[in-house]
Design a protein around this motif. Structure first.
Motif, PDB file in Angstrom:
ATOM      1  N   CYS A   1       3.659   2.827  -7.018  1.00 30.89           N
ATOM      2  CA  CYS A   1       5.045   2.562  -7.365  1.00 30.89           C
ATOM      3  C   CYS A   1       5.963   3.064  -6.252  1.00 30.89           C
ATOM      4  O   CYS A   1       5.554   3.793  -5.360  1.00 30.89           O
ATOM      5  N   SER A   2       7.199   2.674  -6.311  1.00 31.65           N
ATOM      6  CA  SER A   2       8.163   2.964  -5.261  1.00 31.65           C
ATOM      7  C   SER A   2       8.369   4.452  -5.014  1.00 31.65           C
ATOM      8  O   SER A   2       8.424   4.899  -3.880  1.00 31.65           O
ATOM      9  N   SER A   3       8.460   5.246  -6.077  1.00 29.17           N
ATOM     10  CA  SER A   3       8.703   6.680  -5.900  1.00 29.17           C
ATOM     11  C   SER A   3       7.515   7.350  -5.211  1.00 29.17           C
ATOM     12  O   SER A   3       7.701   8.264  -4.402  1.00 29.17           O
ATOM     13  N   GLY A   4       6.303   6.898  -5.498  1.00 27.18           N
ATOM     14  CA  GLY A   4       5.117   7.422  -4.825  1.00 27.18           C
ATOM     15  C   GLY A   4       5.116   7.082  -3.351  1.00 27.18           C
ATOM     16  O   GLY A   4       4.744   7.900  -2.505  1.00 27.18           O
ATOM     17  N   LYS A   5       5.526   5.857  -3.033  1.00 26.86           N
ATOM     18  CA  LYS A   5       5.614   5.447  -1.635  1.00 26.86           C
ATOM     19  C   LYS A   5       6.636   6.294  -0.890  1.00 26.86           C
ATOM     20  O   LYS A   5       6.401   6.724   0.230  1.00 26.86           O
ATOM     21  N   LEU A   6       7.783   6.517  -1.518  1.00 24.74           N
ATOM     22  CA  LEU A   6       8.832   7.311  -0.868  1.00 24.74           C
ATOM     23  C   LEU A   6       8.338   8.730  -0.621  1.00 24.74           C
ATOM     24  O   LEU A   6       8.601   9.306   0.435  1.00 24.74           O
ATOM     25  N   SER A   7       7.595   9.283  -1.536  1.00 26.48           N
ATOM     26  CA  SER A   7       7.034  10.621  -1.363  1.00 26.48           C
ATOM     27  C   SER A   7       6.096  10.662  -0.159  1.00 26.48           C
ATOM     28  O   SER A   7       6.139  11.592   0.646  1.00 26.48           O
ATOM     29  N   ARG A   8       5.249   9.632  -0.012  1.00 23.80           N
ATOM     30  CA  ARG A   8       4.342   9.567   1.137  1.00 23.80           C
ATOM     31  C   ARG A   8       5.115   9.356   2.426  1.00 23.80           C
ATOM     32  O   ARG A   8       4.755   9.900   3.467  1.00 23.80           O
ATOM     33  N   ILE A   9       6.189   8.576   2.377  1.00 27.57           N
ATOM     34  CA  ILE A   9       7.032   8.368   3.561  1.00 27.57           C
ATOM     35  C   ILE A   9       7.613   9.696   4.018  1.00 27.57           C
ATOM     36  O   ILE A   9       7.610  10.029   5.206  1.00 27.57           O
ATOM     37  N   ARG A  10       8.132  10.465   3.075  1.00 28.28           N
ATOM     38  CA  ARG A  10       8.746  11.765   3.393  1.00 28.28           C
ATOM     39  C   ARG A  10       7.727  12.731   3.998  1.00 28.28           C
ATOM     40  O   ARG A  10       8.100  13.615   4.752  1.00 28.28           O
ATOM     41  N   SER A  35       8.335  -9.311   0.780  1.00 34.10           N
ATOM     42  CA  SER A  35       8.838  -9.803  -0.506  1.00 34.10           C
ATOM     43  C   SER A  35       9.797  -8.838  -1.181  1.00 34.10           C
ATOM     44  O   SER A  35      10.539  -9.224  -2.074  1.00 34.10           O
ATOM     45  N   LEU A  36       9.793  -7.570  -0.757  1.00 41.50           N
ATOM     46  CA  LEU A  36      10.658  -6.548  -1.349  1.00 41.50           C
ATOM     47  C   LEU A  36      10.583  -6.543  -2.872  1.00 41.50           C
ATOM     48  O   LEU A  36      11.574  -6.690  -3.562  1.00 41.50           O
ATOM     49  N   ASN A  37       9.395  -6.354  -3.387  1.00 41.51           N
ATOM     50  CA  ASN A  37       9.191  -6.241  -4.821  1.00 41.51           C
ATOM     51  C   ASN A  37       9.858  -4.966  -5.313  1.00 41.51           C
ATOM     52  O   ASN A  37       9.574  -3.877  -4.817  1.00 41.51           O
ATOM     53  N   LYS A  38      10.739  -5.090  -6.284  1.00 40.46           N
ATOM     54  CA  LYS A  38      11.528  -3.948  -6.754  1.00 40.46           C
ATOM     55  C   LYS A  38      10.656  -2.804  -7.267  1.00 40.46           C
ATOM     56  O   LYS A  38      10.971  -1.633  -7.064  1.00 40.46           O
ATOM     57  N   ASP A  39       9.554  -3.121  -7.932  1.00 40.36           N
ATOM     58  CA  ASP A  39       8.682  -2.086  -8.478  1.00 40.36           C
ATOM     59  C   ASP A  39       7.995  -1.263  -7.388  1.00 40.36           C
ATOM     60  O   ASP A  39       7.776  -0.070  -7.543  1.00 40.36           O
ATOM     61  N   TYR A  40       7.633  -1.906  -6.287  1.00 39.97           N
ATOM     62  CA  TYR A  40       6.897  -1.235  -5.224  1.00 39.97           C
ATOM     63  C   TYR A  40       7.755  -0.877  -4.017  1.00 39.97           C
ATOM     64  O   TYR A  40       7.405   0.016  -3.258  1.00 39.97           O
ATOM     65  N   ASP A  41       8.847  -1.592  -3.833  1.00 45.14           N
ATOM     66  CA  ASP A  41       9.676  -1.398  -2.650  1.00 45.14           C
ATOM     67  C   ASP A  41      11.119  -1.052  -2.996  1.00 45.14           C
ATOM     68  O   ASP A  41      12.029  -1.268  -2.196  1.00 45.14           O
ATOM     69  N   GLY A  42      11.323  -0.511  -4.189  1.00 44.65           N
ATOM     70  CA  GLY A  42      12.669  -0.128  -4.609  1.00 44.65           C
ATOM     71  C   GLY A  42      13.318   0.855  -3.658  1.00 44.65           C
ATOM     72  O   GLY A  42      14.523   0.803  -3.427  1.00 44.65           O
ATOM     73  N   HIS A  43      12.521   1.731  -3.061  1.00 47.92           N
ATOM     74  CA  HIS A  43      13.051   2.692  -2.101  1.00 47.92           C
ATOM     75  C   HIS A  43      13.610   1.994  -0.863  1.00 47.92           C
ATOM     76  O   HIS A  43      14.627   2.420  -0.323  1.00 47.92           O
TER      77      HIS A  43
END
Length: 100
Positions: A1-10, A35-43
């Motif tokens: 999910c997006s929040s998990g991705k953002l955590s890994r980005i940080r 595609s900027l899927n909101k669920d996965y790329d919301g960040h």
């Protein structure tokens, strides 16, 4: 999910640098091949909305059917409606990268 991705980005200095650059972007932004899927790329969507970008150009896969293109455009407009940026769509095949 997006929040998990953002955590890994940080947690990654290079990805964090890229994310911060997106947040600080101004002028025009071209989105190509995403595609900027909101669920996965919301960040990413939130970074675009909170950036200083004034024009957003979104490449649409040229082989999509007309109703699929309209659906994608509607989806992108609903995601990015918080932004004051002007949003335009273009056929991906019209760009040299679209032929790779």
């Amino acid at each position: 999910c997006s929040s998990g991705k953002l955590s890994r980005i940080r947690g990654n200095s290079y990805l964090s640098f890229c994310y911060e650059a997106l947040l600080g972007a101004t002028g025009g932004l071209v989105i190509f091949g995403h595609s900027l899927n909101k669920d996965y790329d919301g960040h990413v969507l939130e970074a675009i909305i909170n950036s200083g970008v004034s024009n957003i150009y979104i490449g649409v896969y040229s082989d999509l059917k007309k109703h699929e293109k309209c659906g994608l455009a509607h989806q992108m407009m609903s995601y990015l409606n918080k932004s004051d940026a002007k949003i335009e769509f273009f056929e991906s095949a019209s760009h040299p990268l679209g032929n790779l």
